[in-house]
Write a protein that holds these residues in place. Structure first.
Motif, mmCIF file in Angstrom:
data_model
loop_
_atom_site.group_PDB
_atom_site.id
_atom_site.type_symbol
_atom_site.label_atom_id
_atom_site.label_comp_id
_atom_site.label_asym_id
_atom_site.label_seq_id
_atom_site.Cartn_x
_atom_site.Cartn_y
_atom_site.Cartn_z
ATOM 1 N N ASP A 168 48.082 45.760 53.982
ATOM 2 C CA ASP A 168 47.213 46.943 53.864
ATOM 3 C C ASP A 168 45.964 46.617 53.061
ATOM 4 O O ASP A 168 44.853 47.073 53.404
ATOM 5 C CB ASP A 168 47.977 48.092 53.196
ATOM 6 N N MET A 169 46.101 45.827 51.975
ATOM 7 C CA MET A 169 44.933 45.467 51.174
ATOM 8 C C MET A 169 43.984 44.573 51.968
ATOM 9 O O MET A 169 42.750 44.696 51.849
ATOM 10 C CB MET A 169 45.379 44.768 49.890
ATOM 11 N N ALA A 170 44.535 43.672 52.779
ATOM 12 C CA ALA A 170 43.680 42.815 53.610
ATOM 13 C C ALA A 170 42.837 43.661 54.558
ATOM 14 O O ALA A 170 41.638 43.385 54.774
ATOM 15 C CB ALA A 170 44.545 41.827 54.387
ATOM 16 N N VAL B 229 46.396 39.441 44.305
ATOM 17 C CA VAL B 229 45.937 39.587 45.688
ATOM 18 C C VAL B 229 44.754 40.547 45.760
ATOM 19 O O VAL B 229 43.749 40.264 46.430
ATOM 20 C CB VAL B 229 47.094 40.084 46.588
ATOM 21 N N GLU B 230 44.855 41.656 45.054
ATOM 22 C CA GLU B 230 43.758 42.633 45.092
ATOM 23 C C GLU B 230 42.471 42.045 44.514
ATOM 24 O O GLU B 230 41.387 42.206 45.093
ATOM 25 C CB GLU B 230 44.162 43.887 44.313
ATOM 26 N N GLN B 231 42.591 41.351 43.362
ATOM 27 C CA GLN B 231 41.387 40.760 42.765
ATOM 28 C C GLN B 231 40.816 39.660 43.656
ATOM 29 O O GLN B 231 39.582 39.554 43.813
ATOM 30 C CB GLN B 231 41.725 40.205 41.378
ATOM 31 N N ALA B 232 41.685 38.839 44.239
ATOM 32 C CA ALA B 232 41.206 37.759 45.109
ATOM 33 C C ALA B 232 40.533 38.328 46.362
ATOM 34 O O ALA B 232 39.472 37.833 46.786
ATOM 35 C CB ALA B 232 42.376 36.867 45.508
ATOM 36 N N PHE B 233 41.128 39.364 46.947
ATOM 37 C CA PHE B 233 40.527 39.977 48.137
ATOM 38 C C PHE B 233 39.188 40.630 47.801
ATOM 39 O O PHE B 233 38.236 40.558 48.588
ATOM 40 C CB PHE B 233 41.484 41.023 48.721
ATOM 41 N N ARG B 234 39.110 41.250 46.626
ATOM 42 C CA ARG B 234 37.842 41.884 46.238
ATOM 43 C C ARG B 234 36.761 40.806 46.044
ATOM 44 O O ARG B 234 35.603 40.990 46.452
ATOM 45 C CB ARG B 234 38.034 42.687 44.953
ATOM 46 N N THR B 235 37.154 39.683 45.441
ATOM 47 C CA THR B 235 36.195 38.578 45.249
ATOM 48 C C THR B 235 35.709 38.054 46.590
ATOM 49 O O THR B 235 34.503 37.821 46.780
ATOM 50 C CB THR B 235 36.863 37.446 44.460
ATOM 51 N N ILE C 201 39.381 41.598 55.085
ATOM 52 C CA ILE C 201 39.458 40.171 54.803
ATOM 53 C C ILE C 201 39.646 39.380 56.094
ATOM 54 O O ILE C 201 40.459 39.739 56.953
ATOM 55 C CB ILE C 201 40.625 39.877 53.840
ATOM 56 N N ASP C 202 38.887 38.298 56.222
ATOM 57 C CA ASP C 202 39.086 37.360 57.319
ATOM 58 C C ASP C 202 40.331 36.530 56.997
ATOM 59 O O ASP C 202 40.337 35.765 56.022
ATOM 60 C CB ASP C 202 37.864 36.454 57.444
ATOM 61 N N PRO C 203 41.420 36.671 57.767
ATOM 62 C CA PRO C 203 42.665 35.965 57.447
ATOM 63 C C PRO C 203 42.510 34.451 57.351
ATOM 64 O O PRO C 203 43.282 33.801 56.642
ATOM 65 C CB PRO C 203 43.600 36.347 58.599
ATOM 66 N N THR C 204 41.547 33.890 58.043
ATOM 67 C CA THR C 204 41.372 32.432 57.998
ATOM 68 C C THR C 204 40.897 31.949 56.627
ATOM 69 O O THR C 204 40.918 30.753 56.349
ATOM 70 C CB THR C 204 40.369 31.978 59.069
ATOM 71 N N LEU C 205 40.451 32.894 55.792
ATOM 72 C CA LEU C 205 39.992 32.536 54.450
ATOM 73 C C LEU C 205 41.113 32.582 53.419
ATOM 74 O O LEU C 205 40.869 32.305 52.239
ATOM 75 C CB LEU C 205 38.865 33.480 54.010
#
Length: 564
Positions: free
Chosen positions: A411-413, A375-381, A418-422
């Motif tokens: 919390d990471m979002a 999740v952290e890597q995907a959110f950072r990307t 992060i745009d939740p729709t993504l």
């Protein structure tokens, strides 16, 4: 008899005085009175002997002078009083000592009984009365010693049967559902009935213990080979699977068994783990069956142990890499999302297949660490991607029922804005069933923030409206296993019904495992909305995915350019 002996002693003294009388020798009667007071066994013997001695003394009073009569009279009187006192207090002391001894023996016996009772309780399960975990290990140690001794004694007799020691682990299938539906009281009564059936089947031939919960261990000494032991286990499974009547309710469960023939030269703990591995294999093979630990299991267990240990010491942010597999919308004929897939390269054991390390991580409780890393890597990307495509991230059963895990994801979002729709979170049916209420609550938390939810591996589990309508899902992902024989007309009918269920629920239907043009044609015919599979690309890095998206955009734009 004893009084007669005392009389003979007095008579002997009288005989001596009659033969040679001397007044000084009358002191013998004083000595005898004191002696009888001390040495007599009973008060009666003592009194009779003392009286007889006094009477014998009186017969000699006339033979002494008048001046000495008073002296000897006081002497014998004093002796009588002293002897009576000695007799009384000595007998009282003896009685006290005897009573105290009896009391001590009673208390010792009572203490022994209490100690035995406490020992029995310490070795017994309070609910079922079966031996408990502690008793199991004592019995296992004793059984290993007995079998080892039997093996030594049998060496001199080649005709003697070889006795083996078998460890059998039993775990009930469906017991949690009984507790959930009927309550813990019914569950406890069911455990008692199961214990009775186990005890009846084992009899004197095997030792059965309750290890806790719905887990039981059996120690079986037998000269039979593996097929004989397996037949014995299967008979027990048949007994366990028969209906139970608990407080007027019919209850049915089954059992799974893992068996291991003990190696007497090895420690017990490792072999218990091997039996447990066989039990786990029985569960995975469909439950209600017994599995004997084999060399193949040993190899698998060793590989699993290495993977688990490497995971425990892994620096996941440095060792986990994300690849992305496109999902294509069939109506728009373009990539609309990409699933984030974890790939692990361990510096200890090298590259590990996802199916292996994900499975081990779930079984060992380490999956949440992997999920949070992904999740952290995907959110950072996403936060660094200039033109991001929506991504899908898998959540495990441990993540779904863990409030802290969901809190960290949220919390990471927020941290990465992060745009939740993504972001779409994928969950499996089997993961939901572990704790449907808790999983549903946490999925609603994510849904209310704007994240979409997809139900993965659809078609391999429950697939019914009773719980699907409760979930905030927006997509059903039909499992790739249903596409293995896409040319079979029955496959198309099944897929059509699943796509129809998605339409009824008002959610999107995605088919996984699209690897050929035939698969794609079937997907379109059954009415799927989207597809995913090797036909549209292997899992790729974010850079490779960006190039594919750019190429797709150019192809879409080229006709318009020509028109201009």
């Amino acid at each position: 008899m004893l009084v007669a002996m005392n009389f003979l002693v007095v008579a002997n003294v009288m005989l001596a005085l009659n033969l040679m009388f001397e007044p000084e020798k009358l002191v013998y009667f004083v000595i005898l009175v004191m002696l009888f007071a001390l040495a007599s066994v009973s008060t009666r013997q003592s009194v009779l002997s003392i009286v007889f001695s006094c009477l014998a003394f009186l017969t000699y009073v006339p033979r002494i002078g008048a001046g000495d009569q008073a002296t000897y009279g006081f002497l014998i009187f004093g002796a009588i009083m002293a002897s009576v006192s000695i007799t009384y207090y000595l007998r009282k002391a003896i009685t006290y000592i005897a009573t105290a001894k009896l009391d001590a023996e009673d208390q010792l016996e009572e203490a022994r009984v209490v100690g035995e009772s406490l020992r029995h309780k310490s070795l017994s399960d309070s609910l079922t009365g079966l031996p408990n975990r502690r008793a199991f290990f004592e019995a296992l140690r004793k059984s290993k010693h007995e079998v080892t001794r039997h093996a030594k004694e049998s060496r001199d007799d080649p005709r003697a049967p070889v006795q083996n020691l078998w460890l059998i682990l039993v775990d009930l299938d469906g017991f949690k559902a009984v507790n959930d539906v009927h309550g813990h009281l019914v569950g406890d009564l069911l455990l008692k009935e199961v214990s009775n059936r186990l005890s009846a089947h084992c009899g004197e031939t095997a030792h059965v213990s309750r290890m806790g919960g719905d887990e039981f261990n059996i120690i079986l000494k037998s000269s039979g080979d593996e097929p004989v032991i397996k037949a014995w286990c299967d008979e027990l499974l048949e007994e366990l699977a028969k209906s139970y009547v608990i407080e007027g309710r019919y209850v049915r469960i089954s059992g799974s068994m893992g068996c291991k023939m003990m190696d007497l030269t090895q420690g017990a703990r490792s072999q218990i783990n091997e039996a447990d591995y066989a039990l786990m294999a029985a569960k995975k093979q469909g439950k209600n069956r017994s599995v004997v630990f084999t060399a193949a299991h040993a190899k698998q267990a060793d590989e699993r142990y290495k993977v688990e240990q490497a995971l425990r010491f892994a620096s996941l942010p440095d060792e986990i890499e994300l690849l992305y597999q496109p999902q294509v919308d069939l109506r728009q004929n373009r990539i609309v999302r990409a699933e984030a897939l974890a790939r692990w390269s361990s510096p200890i054991i090298g590259d590990v297949e996802p199916s292996k390390f994900i499975k081990v991580a779930e079984e060992s409780g380490l999956i949440t660490q992997i999920t949070l890393t992904v999740v952290e890597q995907a959110f950072r990307t996403l936060s660094l991607w200039a033109a991001p495509v929506p991504i899908a991230i898998n959540l495990s059963c441990h993540d779904l029922i863990s409030d802290p895990s969901i809190d960290q994801i949220i919390d990471m979002a927020r941290e990465f804005k992060i745009d939740p729709t993504l972001v779409e979170f994928e969950v499996t049916e089997t993961a939901m069933m572990i704790d449907l209420d808790k999983a549903t609550t946490n999925l609603k938390r994510l849904s209310e923030m704007g994240f979409s939810i997809a139900l993965d591996d659809f078609g391999t589990g429950y697939s019914n409206f009773s719980y699907l309508r409760r979930l905030p899902i927006e997509k059903l992902k039909v499992d790739r296993s249903l596409m293995e024989n896409s040319g079979d007309p029955m496959t198309e009918k099944v897929l059509f019904s699943l796509a129809g269920m998605a339409r009824t629920l008002g959610v999107e239907c995605l088919l996984e495992g699209i690897e050929s043009e035939v698969d794609l044609l079937v997907a379109k015919r059954v009415g799927a909305d989207a597809v995913q599979g090797f036909l549209f690309g292997q899992p790729m890095s974010v850079g490779e995915l960006s190039k594919v998206l750019e190429s797709e955009a150019r192809e879409k734009a080229s006709p318009a350019t020509v028109t201009q």
